[in-house]
Design an enzyme around this catalytic site. Structure first.
Site, PDB file in Angstrom:
ATOM      1  N   TRP A   1      -2.803  -2.637  -1.671  1.00 46.13           N
ATOM      2  CA  TRP A   1      -2.422  -4.047  -1.839  1.00 46.13           C
ATOM      3  C   TRP A   1      -3.219  -4.775  -0.773  1.00 46.13           C
ATOM      4  O   TRP A   1      -2.938  -4.664   0.420  1.00 46.13           O
ATOM      5  CB  TRP A   1      -0.922  -4.216  -1.627  1.00 46.13           C
ATOM      6  CG  TRP A   1      -0.420  -5.587  -1.919  1.00 46.13           C
ATOM      7  CD1 TRP A   1       0.006  -6.077  -3.114  1.00 46.13           C
ATOM      8  CD2 TRP A   1      -0.257  -6.660  -0.981  1.00 46.13           C
ATOM      9  NE1 TRP A   1       0.411  -7.390  -2.986  1.00 46.13           N
ATOM     10  CE2 TRP A   1       0.262  -7.768  -1.697  1.00 46.13           C
ATOM     11  CE3 TRP A   1      -0.505  -6.809   0.388  1.00 46.13           C
ATOM     12  CZ2 TRP A   1       0.539  -8.996  -1.089  1.00 46.13           C
ATOM     13  CZ3 TRP A   1      -0.220  -8.028   0.986  1.00 46.13           C
ATOM     14  CH2 TRP A   1       0.292  -9.102   0.249  1.00 46.13           C
TER      15      TRP A   1
ATOM     16  N   HIS B   1      17.601 -36.607  -5.972  1.00 44.48           N
ATOM     17  CA  HIS B   1      16.871 -36.984  -4.756  1.00 44.48           C
ATOM     18  C   HIS B   1      15.414 -36.539  -4.819  1.00 44.48           C
ATOM     19  O   HIS B   1      14.745 -36.493  -3.793  1.00 44.48           O
ATOM     20  CB  HIS B   1      17.575 -36.386  -3.535  1.00 44.48           C
ATOM     21  CG  HIS B   1      18.987 -36.858  -3.392  1.00 44.48           C
ATOM     22  ND1 HIS B   1      19.305 -38.142  -2.998  1.00 44.48           N
ATOM     23  CD2 HIS B   1      20.160 -36.241  -3.652  1.00 44.48           C
ATOM     24  CE1 HIS B   1      20.628 -38.281  -2.989  1.00 44.48           C
ATOM     25  NE2 HIS B   1      21.161 -37.139  -3.397  1.00 44.48           N
TER      26      HIS B   1
ATOM     27  N   GLU C   1       8.058 -14.701 -10.442  1.00 46.22           N
ATOM     28  CA  GLU C   1       7.327 -13.508  -9.985  1.00 46.22           C
ATOM     29  C   GLU C   1       6.810 -12.636 -11.126  1.00 46.22           C
ATOM     30  O   GLU C   1       5.785 -11.999 -10.981  1.00 46.22           O
ATOM     31  CB  GLU C   1       8.110 -12.703  -8.945  1.00 46.22           C
ATOM     32  CG  GLU C   1       9.306 -11.955  -9.408  1.00 46.22           C
ATOM     33  CD  GLU C   1      10.010 -11.201  -8.270  1.00 46.22           C
ATOM     34  OE1 GLU C   1       9.360 -10.739  -7.328  1.00 46.22           O
ATOM     35  OE2 GLU C   1      11.246 -11.053  -8.353  1.00 46.22           O
TER      36      GLU C   1
ATOM     37  N   LYS D   1      12.928 -14.730 -10.184  1.00 48.28           N
ATOM     38  CA  LYS D   1      12.599 -13.695 -11.174  1.00 48.28           C
ATOM     39  C   LYS D   1      11.550 -14.218 -12.145  1.00 48.28           C
ATOM     40  O   LYS D   1      10.583 -13.542 -12.455  1.00 48.28           O
ATOM     41  CB  LYS D   1      13.844 -13.259 -11.974  1.00 48.28           C
ATOM     42  CG  LYS D   1      14.836 -12.392 -11.261  1.00 48.28           C
ATOM     43  CD  LYS D   1      14.382 -10.984 -10.975  1.00 48.28           C
ATOM     44  CE  LYS D   1      13.701 -10.876  -9.644  1.00 48.28           C
ATOM     45  NZ  LYS D   1      14.512 -10.607  -8.473  1.00 48.28           N
TER      46      LYS D   1
ATOM     47  N   LYS E   1       6.266  -4.102  -3.749  1.00 48.50           N
ATOM     48  CA  LYS E   1       7.710  -3.853  -3.701  1.00 48.50           C
ATOM     49  C   LYS E   1       8.237  -3.944  -2.278  1.00 48.50           C
ATOM     50  O   LYS E   1       9.297  -4.492  -2.042  1.00 48.50           O
ATOM     51  CB  LYS E   1       7.986  -2.458  -4.282  1.00 48.50           C
ATOM     52  CG  LYS E   1       9.450  -2.066  -4.320  1.00 48.50           C
ATOM     53  CD  LYS E   1      10.178  -2.797  -5.420  1.00 48.50           C
ATOM     54  CE  LYS E   1      11.651  -2.457  -5.477  1.00 48.50           C
ATOM     55  NZ  LYS E   1      12.389  -3.458  -6.272  1.00 48.50           N
TER      56      LYS E   1
ATOM     57  N   GLU F   1      17.795 -17.184  -7.568  1.00 53.79           N
ATOM     58  CA  GLU F   1      17.369 -15.843  -7.955  1.00 53.79           C
ATOM     59  C   GLU F   1      16.749 -15.855  -9.357  1.00 53.79           C
ATOM     60  O   GLU F   1      15.723 -15.209  -9.598  1.00 53.79           O
ATOM     61  CB  GLU F   1      18.562 -14.880  -7.873  1.00 53.79           C
ATOM     62  CG  GLU F   1      18.296 -13.456  -8.318  1.00 53.79           C
ATOM     63  CD  GLU F   1      17.199 -12.737  -7.545  1.00 53.79           C
ATOM     64  OE1 GLU F   1      16.716 -13.245  -6.522  1.00 53.79           O
ATOM     65  OE2 GLU F   1      16.788 -11.655  -8.004  1.00 53.79           O
TER      66      GLU F   1
ATOM     67  N   CYS G   1       0.836  -1.190   0.000  1.00 53.65           N
ATOM     68  CA  CYS G   1       0.000   0.000   0.000  1.00 53.65           C
ATOM     69  C   CYS G   1       0.880   1.252   0.000  1.00 53.65           C
ATOM     70  O   CYS G   1       1.942   1.263   0.602  1.00 53.65           O
ATOM     71  CB  CYS G   1      -0.950   0.094   1.184  1.00 53.65           C
ATOM     72  SG  CYS G   1      -2.109  -1.263   1.282  1.00 53.65           S
TER      73      CYS G   1
ATOM     74  N   ARG H   1       3.977  -0.182  -4.839  1.00 55.15           N
ATOM     75  CA  ARG H   1       3.725  -0.710  -3.501  1.00 55.15           C
ATOM     76  C   ARG H   1       2.401  -1.447  -3.411  1.00 55.15           C
ATOM     77  O   ARG H   1       2.151  -2.188  -2.448  1.00 55.15           O
ATOM     78  CB  ARG H   1       3.716   0.432  -2.483  1.00 55.15           C
ATOM     79  CG  ARG H   1       5.020   1.164  -2.365  1.00 55.15           C
ATOM     80  CD  ARG H   1       4.895   2.295  -1.392  1.00 55.15           C
ATOM     81  NE  ARG H   1       4.685   1.816  -0.033  1.00 55.15           N
ATOM     82  CZ  ARG H   1       5.651   1.520   0.812  1.00 55.15           C
ATOM     83  NH1 ARG H   1       6.902   1.675   0.450  1.00 55.15           N
ATOM     84  NH2 ARG H   1       5.387   1.085   2.026  1.00 55.15           N
TER      85      ARG H   1
ATOM     86  N   ASN I   1      -1.633   2.128   5.698  1.00 50.01           N
ATOM     87  CA  ASN I   1      -0.768   1.071   5.184  1.00 50.01           C
ATOM     88  C   ASN I   1      -0.477   0.150   6.357  1.00 50.01           C
ATOM     89  O   ASN I   1      -0.075   0.624   7.414  1.00 50.01           O
ATOM     90  CB  ASN I   1       0.533   1.705   4.660  1.00 50.01           C
ATOM     91  CG  ASN I   1       1.609   0.680   4.368  1.00 50.01           C
ATOM     92  OD1 ASN I   1       1.310  -0.467   4.058  1.00 50.01           O
ATOM     93  ND2 ASN I   1       2.855   1.090   4.468  1.00 50.01           N
ATOM     94  N   GLY I   2      -0.704  -1.164   6.182  1.00 51.17           N
ATOM     95  CA  GLY I   2      -0.372  -2.092   7.262  1.00 51.17           C
ATOM     96  C   GLY I   2      -1.583  -2.848   7.754  1.00 51.17           C
ATOM     97  O   GLY I   2      -2.589  -2.962   7.046  1.00 51.17           O
TER      98      GLY I   2
HETATM   99  C1  AGP Z   1      12.409  -9.406  -5.389  1.00 49.39           C
HETATM  100  O1  AGP Z   1      12.276  -9.488  -6.760  1.00 49.39           O
HETATM  101  C2  AGP Z   1      11.163  -9.468  -4.656  1.00 49.39           C
HETATM  102  N1  AGP Z   1      10.239  -8.512  -5.103  1.00 49.39           N
HETATM  103  C3  AGP Z   1      11.239  -9.683  -3.156  1.00 49.39           C
HETATM  104  O2  AGP Z   1      11.634 -11.008  -2.986  1.00 49.39           O
HETATM  105  C4  AGP Z   1      12.154  -8.782  -2.295  1.00 49.39           C
HETATM  106  O3  AGP Z   1      13.491  -9.053  -2.564  1.00 49.39           O
HETATM  107  C5  AGP Z   1      11.846  -9.042  -0.810  1.00 49.39           C
HETATM  108  O4  AGP Z   1      10.523  -8.667  -0.562  1.00 49.39           O
HETATM  109  C6  AGP Z   1      12.783  -8.334   0.126  1.00 49.39           C
HETATM  110  O5  AGP Z   1      12.665  -6.952   0.055  1.00 49.39           O
HETATM  111  P1  AGP Z   1      13.702  -5.996   0.753  1.00 49.39           P
HETATM  112  O6  AGP Z   1      15.020  -6.254   0.116  1.00 49.39           O
HETATM  113  O7  AGP Z   1      13.193  -4.622   0.524  1.00 49.39           O
HETATM  114  O8  AGP Z   1      13.738  -6.359   2.203  1.00 49.39           O
END
Ligand code: AGP
Length: 620
Positions: free
Chosen positions: A84, A516, A500, A497, A615, A493, A2, A27, A110-111
């Site tokens: 969000w 395994h 997501e 990517k 984000k 990673e 948010c 956000r 927010n929260g």
């Molecule tokens: C990364 O592509 C993601 N959007 C997510 O995993 C992100 O890295 C994670 O939420 C951690 O965020 P931060 O680094 O702001 O703590």
């Protein structure tokens, strides 16, 4: 999660709030709304969908793009929100701003308000009429219940009754030119202007208007009027707060000709790494980390263990950091997912250095893990990209990544900057502890400094090959990613990517673990992405590639330029420049970001705002 923005001043509020929300859309982006004081009432417009839906609703309701027009004695006053969803479905009624029964008090939140059900019951019994399914709406009713003509006192009283983690901003139709904000564990920042002020979840919301900011701390109430901002403790005591000038420029928050923020940010990675290394590696024979604060050389020389806590992509940067720190400095390192660490009564204390890695510096779980460690006597170092973020303010020392503002929800340039910081710290530890001989130190530093140039070279070659591979594989249902040693976090990673931004199921595994279990998933349709850069374990990786090929799956390998052997075993080879094998992740991750990017684009998806993601994850 948010985004909140508020404005008081002489400019047209709606236009500024909309512009601010555009910068906060990363956000949260399932619905949005704006409330602006209009005469002696507050006018709210909300819409489901992204901001174009809100813009459409504003036009439809006959609002100018601007605001209600500030009368000489009445400054413009407004708040905006991009959502969000946590509590309550994605509907117009659940979109913010929320308002009390009389429609005099409007709020954006927010929260999460954890005790909202109990509060709601009380408020219903008193006659409040709720119009949403959200937890946030209780704040509007609570503030209204306490509002006897003094909005500041009402917010303070409401704040005292709330449990959870949240930031909110309230306005009242009876208090023109006044916004009152409060925060607990979720970010809220003031932007200072000339006879106008902003309040927002993040700096980009007002970066076009001002770069002078003030950070609001936990358990503080902030009173925002056009001619000034007052900080108060939750008990009402006045506080002093310095104004900080930040060095981000507004252009960073624009796409500058790129089709998406994510692509722009991928192309900014050489700069992100170069800036992050900068003068810290000015010497050829050592690293200078002057900004480590209370984490001095004596501590670096004597600490007995490092624990890294982080989430998502930042966790992957921590995994790479573990290999570098252990290899170069011989300090034992554990890497923990912050959301697990915080709840498992960890054995941690004096003698331990806990490193919280967080791009935003606001991730709730990472902050909680850092606090747990600090309470138990460990020293805590924050690695963050945001100057003044919560993590940096709570830590004993800070190492900033200097990637610049990252807007794309999928982290790219901040990841490579985090990895660069991990290398710097590993080398500094090695230097202070005398763990690396002078020649090895010089070689590592020289190769580290060469990485930005190599990233540039890779990106200059163009992306045609990756676009072709993406075009041939974009419709697959499942990808497997494999890596060993320092290649494993790169595989993790790359897989994150892809999932997501393309919504394709992925699994990432230590290549040696494949037999395994995950090998059962393979058939002719499965792309298997293997990180196979030169390293002491490359032969083992090649054996794993052969096991994959024997099941008929298609292997896409990321390998070191000039390695002819790999091509014999793989369907596709994406070459990255040669470097010291511990540093290879910084190069190997880039084709995996681009592969994910082009697969998602080929599927017609919005990579900057993937569904369900935010984000900054300020809720646990
Ligand atoms: C990364 O592509 C993601 N959007 C997510 O995993 C992100 O890295 C994670 O939420 C951690 O965020 P931060 O680094 O702001 O703590």
């Amino acid at each position: 999660m948010c985004g909140i923005v508020g404005y008081v001043g002489r400019q047209e509020a709606r236009a500024l709030l909309l512009a601010g929300l555009e910068k906060l859309e990363y956000r949260g982006y399932d619905s949005a709304g704006i409330s602006v004081l209009d005469g002696d009432r507050i006018d709210a417009v909300r819409a489901v969908g992204n901001l174009s839906a809100l813009r459409h609703a504003l036009n439809h309701n006959g609002h100018r793009a601007g605001g209600s027009g500030a009368a000489a004695d009445r400054p413009e006053t407004g708040i905006g929100h991009t959502r969000w969803a946590t509590h309550g479905r994605v509907t117009e009624c659940n979109a913010h701003p929320h308002f009390d029964t009389t429609d005099r008090v409007h709020i954006v939140v927010n929260g999460i308000v954890e005790n909202y059900l109990a509060l709601k019951e009380q408020l219903l019994a008193e006659g409040a009429v709720f119009t949403s399914e959200t937890d946030a709406e209780v704040i509007a009713h609570l503030v209204a219940r306490h509002n006897q003509g003094d909005l500041v006192a009402a917010v303070r009283r409401a704040y005292a009754e709330l449990r959870g983690h949240y930031a909110f901003v309230a306005m009242s139709a009876d208090s023109p030119g006044l916004l009152v904000g409060a925060r607990k564990d979720c970010p809220l920042i003031i932007g200072r202007g000339e006879r106008e002020q902003f309040i927002a979840s993040a700096i980009p919301a007002f970066l076009r208007e001002t770069r002078r900011v003030q950070y609001i701390d936990n358990d503080e109430i902030v009173v925002v009027r056009p001619d000034g901002v007052q900080f108060l403790t939750a008990g009402g005591e006045p506080l002093e707060r310095e104004v900080v000038e930040i060095d981000w420029d507004a252009e960073t928050a624009e796409k500058q000709g790129y089709e998406t923020f994510m692509l722009k940010e991928i192309y900014e990675q050489a700069d992100a790494v170069a800036e992050t290394i900068g003068e810290r590696a000015a010497r050829d024979d050592g690293i200078d980390l002057v900004d480590l604060g209370a984490i001095d050389d004596e501590l670096l020389a004597t600490l007995r263990r490092i624990v890294i806590v982080a989430c998502g992509t930042s966790y992957h940067a921590g995994l790479i950091g573990r290999y570098a720190i252990e290899e170069w400095s011989r300090v034992p390192v554990e890497v923990e997912v912050a959301s697990e660490y915080r709840y498992r009564n960890p054995v941690v204390g004096p003698g331990d250095l806990v490193i919280g890695i967080s791009q935003s510096g606001e991730t709730a779980d990472t902050l909680a893990a850092m606090r747990t460690a600090r309470e138990r006597g460990a020293k805590v170092l924050a690695v963050s990209n945001v100057v003044g973020s919560q993590a940096t303010r709570e830590a004993d020392g800070v190492l900033y990544t200097r990637a610049g503002l990252e807007i794309g929800v999928a982290a790219t340039k901040t990841f490579v900057a985090q990895v660069a910081v991990m290398y710097l710290l590993a080398l500094r530890l090695a230097e202070v502890r005398g763990a690396l001989d002078a020649r090895a130190m010089r070689t590592a530093i020289a190769e580290l400094k060469h990485l930005p140039h190599q990233i540039d070279l890779m990106l200059e070659r163009g992306t045609a090959e990756l676009e072709r591979i993406a075009g041939e594989n974009y419709d697959r249902d499942f990808y497997l990613y494999l890596g060993r040693h320092v290649g494993l976090p790169v595989a993790l990673e790359g897989a994150l990517k892809l999932k997501e931004i393309s919504y394709i199921a992925t699994d990432a595994y230590a290549a040696g673990e494949m037999k395994h279990g995950p090998i059962a998933l393979l058939d002719e349709s499965t792309p298997v992405v293997v990180v196979a850069t030169d390293s002491p374990v490359l032969e083992k990786v090649i054996s794993n590639i052969q096991e994959v090929k024997a099941r008929g799956a298609r292997v896409i390998a990321v390998a070191t330029e000039g390695n002819a052997e790999i091509a014999k075993h793989c369907d596709e080879v994406i070459a990255v420049p040669p470097t010291q094998w511990l540093l290879a992740p910084l190069l190997a991750v880039i084709p995996l970001q681009l592969l994910a990017y082009y697969v998602a684009r080929k599927r017609g998806l919005n990579v900057d705002q993937p569904r369900n993601l935010a984000k900054t994850v300020t809720v646990e």
